[in-house]
Motif scaffolding. Sequence first.
Motif, PDB file in Angstrom:
ATOM      1  N   GLN A  22       0.622  -1.588   0.224  1.00 25.53           N
ATOM      2  CA  GLN A  22       0.122   0.571   0.171  1.00 25.53           C
ATOM      3  C   GLN A  22       0.511   1.645   0.224  1.00 25.53           C
ATOM      4  O   GLN A  22       0.091   2.513  -0.199  1.00 25.53           O
ATOM      5  CB  GLN A  22      -0.394   0.071   1.028  1.00 25.53           C
ATOM      6  N   HIS A 117       0.734  -9.381   4.726  1.00 26.61           N
ATOM      7  CA  HIS A 117      -0.381  -8.504   4.866  1.00 26.61           C
ATOM      8  C   HIS A 117      -0.848  -7.835   2.962  1.00 26.61           C
ATOM      9  O   HIS A 117      -0.466  -7.704   2.068  1.00 26.61           O
ATOM     10  CB  HIS A 117      -0.322  -6.945   4.908  1.00 26.61           C
ATOM     11  N   PHE A 118      -1.415  -9.552   3.138  1.00 21.17           N
ATOM     12  CA  PHE A 118      -2.952  -9.959   1.565  1.00 21.17           C
ATOM     13  C   PHE A 118      -1.849 -10.122   0.148  1.00 21.17           C
ATOM     14  O   PHE A 118      -2.097 -10.993  -0.588  1.00 21.17           O
ATOM     15  CB  PHE A 118      -3.398  -8.430   1.289  1.00 21.17           C
ATOM     16  N   ASN A 161      -1.551 -10.704   8.545  1.00 20.47           N
ATOM     17  CA  ASN A 161      -2.652  -9.088   8.780  1.00 20.47           C
ATOM     18  C   ASN A 161      -3.438 -10.031   8.863  1.00 20.47           C
ATOM     19  O   ASN A 161      -4.104 -10.939   6.775  1.00 20.47           O
ATOM     20  CB  ASN A 161      -2.235  -8.701   7.723  1.00 20.47           C
ATOM     21  N   GLU A 162      -4.895 -10.003   9.191  1.00 14.02           N
ATOM     22  CA  GLU A 162      -6.368 -10.465   8.937  1.00 14.02           C
ATOM     23  C   GLU A 162      -6.838 -11.546   7.879  1.00 14.02           C
ATOM     24  O   GLU A 162      -7.259 -11.644   6.836  1.00 14.02           O
ATOM     25  CB  GLU A 162      -7.019  -9.427   8.387  1.00 14.02           C
ATOM     26  N   ASN A 276      -8.183  -5.418  14.723  1.00 12.26           N
ATOM     27  CA  ASN A 276      -8.279  -4.629  13.523  1.00 12.26           C
ATOM     28  C   ASN A 276      -9.708  -3.824  14.042  1.00 12.26           C
ATOM     29  O   ASN A 276     -10.543  -5.465  13.683  1.00 12.26           O
ATOM     30  CB  ASN A 276      -8.080  -4.848  11.904  1.00 12.26           C
ATOM     31  N   TYR A 278     -12.932  -1.896  12.681  1.00 15.91           N
ATOM     32  CA  TYR A 278     -13.129  -0.673  11.479  1.00 15.91           C
ATOM     33  C   TYR A 278     -14.964  -0.424  12.496  1.00 15.91           C
ATOM     34  O   TYR A 278     -15.544   0.636  12.272  1.00 15.91           O
ATOM     35  CB  TYR A 278     -13.205  -0.990  10.469  1.00 15.91           C
ATOM     36  N   TYR A 310     -18.089   2.908   3.674  1.00 12.65           N
ATOM     37  CA  TYR A 310     -17.050   1.125   4.210  1.00 12.65           C
ATOM     38  C   TYR A 310     -17.672   0.895   5.455  1.00 12.65           C
ATOM     39  O   TYR A 310     -17.465   0.116   5.748  1.00 12.65           O
ATOM     40  CB  TYR A 310     -15.738   2.577   4.935  1.00 12.65           C
ATOM     41  N   GLU A 336      -5.372  -2.479  14.389  1.00  9.78           N
ATOM     42  CA  GLU A 336      -5.772  -1.193  12.930  1.00  9.78           C
ATOM     43  C   GLU A 336      -6.484  -0.358  14.159  1.00  9.78           C
ATOM     44  O   GLU A 336      -8.041  -1.469  14.507  1.00  9.78           O
ATOM     45  CB  GLU A 336      -5.741  -1.940  11.949  1.00  9.78           C
ATOM     46  N   TRP A 374      -4.520   3.828  11.734  1.00  6.29           N
ATOM     47  CA  TRP A 374      -5.122   3.301  10.022  1.00  6.29           C
ATOM     48  C   TRP A 374      -4.917   4.739  10.084  1.00  6.29           C
ATOM     49  O   TRP A 374      -6.071   4.949   9.560  1.00  6.29           O
ATOM     50  CB  TRP A 374      -5.435   1.713   9.505  1.00  6.29           C
ATOM     51  N   GLU A 381      -6.329   1.676  -0.870  1.00  6.30           N
ATOM     52  CA  GLU A 381      -6.437   0.872  -0.701  1.00  6.30           C
ATOM     53  C   GLU A 381      -7.118  -0.212  -1.226  1.00  6.30           C
ATOM     54  O   GLU A 381      -8.609  -0.153  -2.063  1.00  6.30           O
ATOM     55  CB  GLU A 381      -7.869   1.988  -0.126  1.00  6.30           C
ATOM     56  N   TRP A 382      -6.550  -0.692  -1.710  1.00  9.02           N
ATOM     57  CA  TRP A 382      -6.874  -2.102  -2.477  1.00  9.02           C
ATOM     58  C   TRP A 382      -7.832  -1.900  -3.353  1.00  9.02           C
ATOM     59  O   TRP A 382      -7.720  -1.289  -4.461  1.00  9.02           O
ATOM     60  CB  TRP A 382      -6.950  -3.605  -1.390  1.00  9.02           C
ATOM     61  N   PHE A 390      -7.215   7.363   4.081  1.00 13.18           N
ATOM     62  CA  PHE A 390      -7.521   6.919   5.706  1.00 13.18           C
ATOM     63  C   PHE A 390      -6.105   7.809   6.221  1.00 13.18           C
ATOM     64  O   PHE A 390      -5.952   7.370   7.510  1.00 13.18           O
ATOM     65  CB  PHE A 390      -7.187   5.164   5.699  1.00 13.18           C
TER      66      PHE A 390
HETATM   67  O1  IFM Z   1      -6.169  -0.751   4.403  1.00 14.55           O
HETATM   68  C1  IFM Z   1      -6.486  -2.138   5.125  1.00 14.55           C
HETATM   69  C2  IFM Z   1      -5.640  -2.600   5.521  1.00 14.55           C
HETATM   70  O2  IFM Z   1      -4.900  -3.254   4.744  1.00 14.55           O
HETATM   71  C3  IFM Z   1      -6.380  -3.874   6.713  1.00 14.55           C
HETATM   72  N1  IFM Z   1      -6.925  -3.572   6.973  1.00 14.55           N
HETATM   73  C4  IFM Z   1      -8.361  -2.597   6.831  1.00 14.55           C
HETATM   74  C5  IFM Z   1      -7.534  -1.332   6.165  1.00 14.55           C
HETATM   75  C6  IFM Z   1      -8.662  -0.795   5.884  1.00 14.55           C
HETATM   76  O3  IFM Z   1      -9.837  -1.055   4.866  1.00 14.55           O
END
Ligand code: IFM
Length: 439
Positions: A22, A117-118, A161-162, A276, A278, A310, A336, A374, A381-382, A390
């Motif tokens: 990112q 991380h992804f 990550n996640e 994390n 949100y 979001y 996060e 974050w 942002e993917w 963010f």
């Molecule tokens: O940007 C992402 C991050 O890579 C993983 N967690 C959520 C963030 C915001 O969507």
Amino acid sequence: MPEATFHFPPDFKWGTATSAHQVEGNSTNNDWWAWEQGEGHIQDGQRSGLACNWWEQAEQDFDRAAELGQNSHRLSVDWSRIEPREGRFDAAALDRYRAMLRALRERSIEPMVTLHHFVNPLWLAEMGGWENPRAVPLFDRFVAHVVEALGEFCTLWCTINEPNIAVTMGQLFGLFPPGPRGFRAAMRAGRNLMRGHGAAYHRIHALQPQAQVGYAHNYHIIDPATRSPLDHWVASLQDRAFNETFLAAARGWWRLPLGFGPAWRLRRTLDWIGLNYYTRELVAFDHREAAQMFGRRFHPEDAELLDGGYGEFYPQGMDRALRRLARLGLPIYITENGIPDSDDDQRPRHLITHLHQVWKVIQNNVPVRGYYHWTLVDNFEWAAGWSLRFGLIALDVETQERTFRRSAYLYRDIVRANGITPQIIDEYAPELRPVLLPG
Ligand code: IFM
């Protein structure tokens, strides 16, 4: 007028979080870069491109983090740079990461390094990525190289990550690579990611006994829309699939929901757990939504919504997620938390209300050790491309110019005070005074 400060523990870690793909820019040898080239994959056909140019100039943003008083930073390494071809490790890439971590240390910023991380190297994606069980030993070997190279500067490691987001957005919904692959493939990939976590945990401790190792769990609050038993059933099913399965797997519990199977090798593979957090969603039973486990997700009618659909502005979710994770009996890092908010009109309130929830939970003896917002600077942002901002610091993607948002100074003031003072509330979000300091 009541004047109370919400104090945080003296050794609390205050930081921001980022991830390699990112922010680094021009990482062309991984599955995300390839995915970005596909039509319709990224909003408005955008690309990560130069991103925040961290591969060349991360140090300039580290200066900014230091200027804002942060004492820790969570960043990730990109496997595809370090092992560009299977079994070939790139010493120059490891040197660059060493330089980044050294630069953080020189600024009195402790790094937390995320190992996955992804993003996967193309060669791994080509062999089926995490759906292929070979990913686990390959990740283990990669982790060994990273820890040997970076261990001098880092003892705080986040393995994955996640994993729940990776397979939901990837295999299940097809919005992330590898694209839609179905439920079974999602479970396979999820299981292997958790096994990768376990392997990494043992590898890191073998190389660095004093290491502190955890993983970052995206805790999505899923509430039943009504009191109907069907809504409750579908909410609990989704909660188990998204939240509980992964947490249970990481604890090595024997009978795991949704077929993770015996996971004894994962027993005691967490020194801490990362949250994390949100947003939350309501879910109602809907027989037409087979792909979404018969749940239709939406937000309450009166919800305050975030940019770009979001999610819901829901600070109580922080308290709920932390109390749920506290049941694991482990130290917790908020790895996060943040919102997309390009004009920064919600972020000051977001920061103060969410941190106030963290403070409340700490008062109940929940061992929250740190908070990573974050994110430091707007980044890629993917699937949403550059549409969601963010950052505490705004980025002009064309010119690479940075502008501090007001929230950057708010966060700086909280970090400096190691707490939320009445002055901070009055200066940045006076509308919160009656809520946080009633009387
Ligand atoms: O940007 C992402 C991050 O890579 C993983 N967690 C959520 C963030 C915001 O969507």
